[in-house]
Design an enzyme around this catalytic site. Structure first.
Site, PDB file in Angstrom:
ATOM      1  N   TYR A 151      55.235 -15.217   1.673  1.00  0.00           N
ATOM      2  CA  TYR A 151      56.236 -16.245   1.346  1.00  0.00           C
ATOM      3  C   TYR A 151      57.518 -16.000   2.143  1.00  0.00           C
ATOM      4  CZ  TYR A 151      59.693 -18.923  -1.281  1.00  0.00           C
ATOM      5  OH  TYR A 151      60.715 -19.783  -1.629  1.00  0.00           O
TER       6      TYR A 151
HETATM    7  N1  LIG Z   1      62.603 -21.575  -7.390  1.00  0.00           N
HETATM    8  C1  LIG Z   1      63.139 -20.665  -6.638  1.00  0.00           C
HETATM    9  O1  LIG Z   1      63.528 -19.573  -7.114  1.00  0.00           O
HETATM   10  C2  LIG Z   1      63.352 -20.932  -5.165  1.00  0.00           C
HETATM   11  C3  LIG Z   1      64.206 -20.069  -4.461  1.00  0.00           C
HETATM   12  C4  LIG Z   1      64.404 -20.290  -3.101  1.00  0.00           C
HETATM   13  C5  LIG Z   1      63.758 -21.344  -2.475  1.00  0.00           C
HETATM   14  N2  LIG Z   1      62.923 -22.154  -3.174  1.00  0.00           N
HETATM   15  C6  LIG Z   1      62.268 -23.239  -2.442  1.00  0.00           C
HETATM   16  O2  LIG Z   1      62.613 -24.462  -3.048  1.00  0.00           O
HETATM   17  C7  LIG Z   1      61.637 -25.456  -2.721  1.00  0.00           C
HETATM   18  C8  LIG Z   1      61.304 -26.235  -3.973  1.00  0.00           C
HETATM   19  O3  LIG Z   1      60.672 -25.370  -4.893  1.00  0.00           O
HETATM   20  P1  LIG Z   1      60.943 -25.418  -6.454  1.00  0.00           P
HETATM   21  O4  LIG Z   1      61.452 -24.086  -6.847  1.00  0.00           O
HETATM   22  O5  LIG Z   1      61.707 -26.624  -6.811  1.00  0.00           O
HETATM   23  O6  LIG Z   1      59.432 -25.500  -6.980  1.00  0.00           O
HETATM   24  P2  LIG Z   1      58.606 -26.586  -7.776  1.00  0.00           P
HETATM   25  O7  LIG Z   1      59.330 -27.026  -9.011  1.00  0.00           O
HETATM   26  O8  LIG Z   1      57.249 -26.020  -7.924  1.00  0.00           O
HETATM   27  O9  LIG Z   1      58.562 -27.855  -6.783  1.00  0.00           O
HETATM   28  C9  LIG Z   1      57.764 -27.878  -5.655  1.00  0.00           C
HETATM   29  C10 LIG Z   1      57.600 -29.328  -5.230  1.00  0.00           C
HETATM   30  O10 LIG Z   1      56.871 -29.342  -3.998  1.00  0.00           O
HETATM   31  C11 LIG Z   1      55.763 -30.229  -4.146  1.00  0.00           C
HETATM   32  N3  LIG Z   1      54.670 -29.779  -3.304  1.00  0.00           N
HETATM   33  C12 LIG Z   1      54.092 -28.543  -3.255  1.00  0.00           C
HETATM   34  N4  LIG Z   1      53.098 -28.520  -2.358  1.00  0.00           N
HETATM   35  C13 LIG Z   1      53.040 -29.771  -1.836  1.00  0.00           C
HETATM   36  C14 LIG Z   1      52.194 -30.393  -0.880  1.00  0.00           C
HETATM   37  N5  LIG Z   1      51.189 -29.735  -0.278  1.00  0.00           N
HETATM   38  N6  LIG Z   1      52.402 -31.694  -0.574  1.00  0.00           N
HETATM   39  C15 LIG Z   1      53.395 -32.391  -1.188  1.00  0.00           C
HETATM   40  N7  LIG Z   1      54.222 -31.870  -2.109  1.00  0.00           N
HETATM   41  C16 LIG Z   1      54.025 -30.574  -2.432  1.00  0.00           C
HETATM   42  C17 LIG Z   1      55.411 -30.195  -5.619  1.00  0.00           C
HETATM   43  O11 LIG Z   1      54.728 -31.380  -5.935  1.00  0.00           O
HETATM   44  P3  LIG Z   1      53.416 -31.486  -6.892  1.00  0.00           P
HETATM   45  O12 LIG Z   1      53.845 -32.267  -8.106  1.00  0.00           O
HETATM   46  O13 LIG Z   1      52.477 -32.265  -6.067  1.00  0.00           O
HETATM   47  O14 LIG Z   1      52.963 -30.104  -7.214  1.00  0.00           O
HETATM   48  C18 LIG Z   1      56.803 -30.157  -6.238  1.00  0.00           C
HETATM   49  O15 LIG Z   1      57.347 -31.450  -6.306  1.00  0.00           O
HETATM   50  C19 LIG Z   1      60.479 -24.692  -2.091  1.00  0.00           C
HETATM   51  O16 LIG Z   1      60.521 -24.848  -0.688  1.00  0.00           O
HETATM   52  C20 LIG Z   1      60.751 -23.248  -2.465  1.00  0.00           C
HETATM   53  O17 LIG Z   1      60.205 -22.343  -1.528  1.00  0.00           O
HETATM   54  C21 LIG Z   1      62.703 -21.977  -4.505  1.00  0.00           C
END
Ligand SMILES: NC(=O)c1ccc[n+]([C@@H]2O[C@H](COP(=O)([O-])OP(=O)(O)OC[C@H]3O[C@@H](n4cnc5c(N)ncnc54)[C@H](OP(=O)(O)O)[C@@H]3O)[C@@H](O)[C@H]2O)c1
Length: 286
Positions: A151
């Site tokens: 990751y």
């Molecule tokens: N949470 C943290 O601590 C954190 C920290 C730093 C960075 N981030 C980054 O923030 C971003 C958003 O993550 P989040 O924390 O908000 O997680 P999340 O709530 O799991 O949201 C992820 C989103 O991405 C979509 N997604 C995943 N794979 C996909 C695919 N193949 N095609 C289309 N849509 C897809 C999911 O849609 P579905 O409904 O289809 O699953 C969901 O809407 C990511 O890039 C993550 O790496 C997160």
């Protein structure tokens, strides 16, 4: 300050977490929201709550679905003013425990998809001499640590892409922003392994509609949404950590902090492996 009123904003990963919150925030600023995700049921839930958003199903790991998404938005809205390349998946697990498909899935979602979407929206932006692309990177781009090695490496790639792309386009009217969140309260770890709703696990706060799996601990998603909004109204490209203090994580690349991280992870290798396997067990649907 730039205005977002009437701007066509394509946000990937709009069904939960950071993407959902960014969409709410930018909609509040008058933007026309076009959102995508791969899960049709969750998109339907979001559509019920936000009837004004244009929601499209696309699995961004598939090149044909990426092309159809961008072509469809351009056909229906005429332009894409802003791309928020946010969709991403986490993966907590040692490299030796991952399958080849796991590694490919994380790279396709976190690196290939955002780079390709940027490539596809750029020509229109460059023709107009105006546009912005925001990448949801991570503090994971500051230090690669087990059990998040794969990751973290994807987020290093995102930051490298941002740096180069910014240098390609900054004199031609396109801003390239990077938002690097620390731990944020979302479903990212559970969802990445395909976890689905479990009995009794329900939403737990504002902006949580549609949430169905346990969240990892961290700061509220609204902090990231505010950082994205602040970047988009600025006339220049920005790199911003959320919360700001996690930007100190960049020191991990500097000696002697780098060596200290090597030693700490080496001395705790057994504990890290145990934790990674326990979490994988909890998050993998049976
Ligand atoms: N949470 C943290 O601590 C954190 C920290 C730093 C960075 N981030 C980054 O923030 C971003 C958003 O993550 P989040 O924390 O908000 O997680 P999340 O709530 O799991 O949201 C992820 C989103 O991405 C979509 N997604 C995943 N794979 C996909 C695919 N193949 N095609 C289309 N849509 C897809 C999911 O849609 P579905 O409904 O289809 O699953 C969901 O809407 C990511 O890039 C993550 O790496 C997160």
């Amino acid at each position: 300050m730039r205005s977002l009123r009437g701007q066509v904003v394509l946000i990937t990963g709009v069904t939960s977490g950071i993407g959902r919150s960014v969409a709410e925030r930018l909609a509040g600023a008058g933007a026309r929201i076009v959102g995508c995700a791969r899960d049709g049921d969750r998109l339907t839930d979001v559509g019920r709550a936000e009837p004004g958003w244009d929601l499209r199903r696309a699995d961004l790991t598939d090149p044909a679905e990426r092309a159809a998404l961008v072509d469809g938005v351009l056909a229906d809205h005429g332009r894409i003013d802003v791309l928020v390349a946010n969709a991403g998946i986490g993966w907590e697990g040692l490299v030796e425990d991952m399958s080849g498909d796991d590694v490919e899935q994380v790279y396709r979602t976190n690196v290939i998809a955002p780079a390709d979407l940027a490539r596809r929206v750029l020509p229109g932006m460059l023709d107009r001499g105006d546009g912005a692309i925001v990448f949801t990177s991570s503090m994971a781009a500051f230090a690669s640590v087990p059990p998040l090695t794969v990751y973290c490496s994807t987020k290093y790639a995102v930051d490298g892409f941002v740096e180069g792309l910014r240098r390609e386009v900054w004199t031609r009217g396109v801003r390239v922003h990077s938002v690097n969140p620390g731990p944020i309260r979302t479903e990212w770890l559970a969802r990445s392994r395909g976890a689905r709703p479990a009995e009794g696990e329900i939403e737990d706060g504002p902006g949580a509609a549609g949430a169905r799996v346990p969240r990892s601990p961290g700061a509220p998603v609204e902090w990231v949404a505010a950082a994205v909004h602040r970047s988009l109204v600025r006339p220049w490209s920005r790199t911003v950590s959320v919360p700001r203090v996690v930007g100190l994580g960049r020191l991990a690349a500097v000696q002697p902090v780098r060596t200290a991280v090597d030693v700490a992870t080496g001395l705790n290798a057994g504990r890290i492996a145990h934790r990674a396997r326990r979490l994988a067990e909890q998050h993998t649907p049976h």
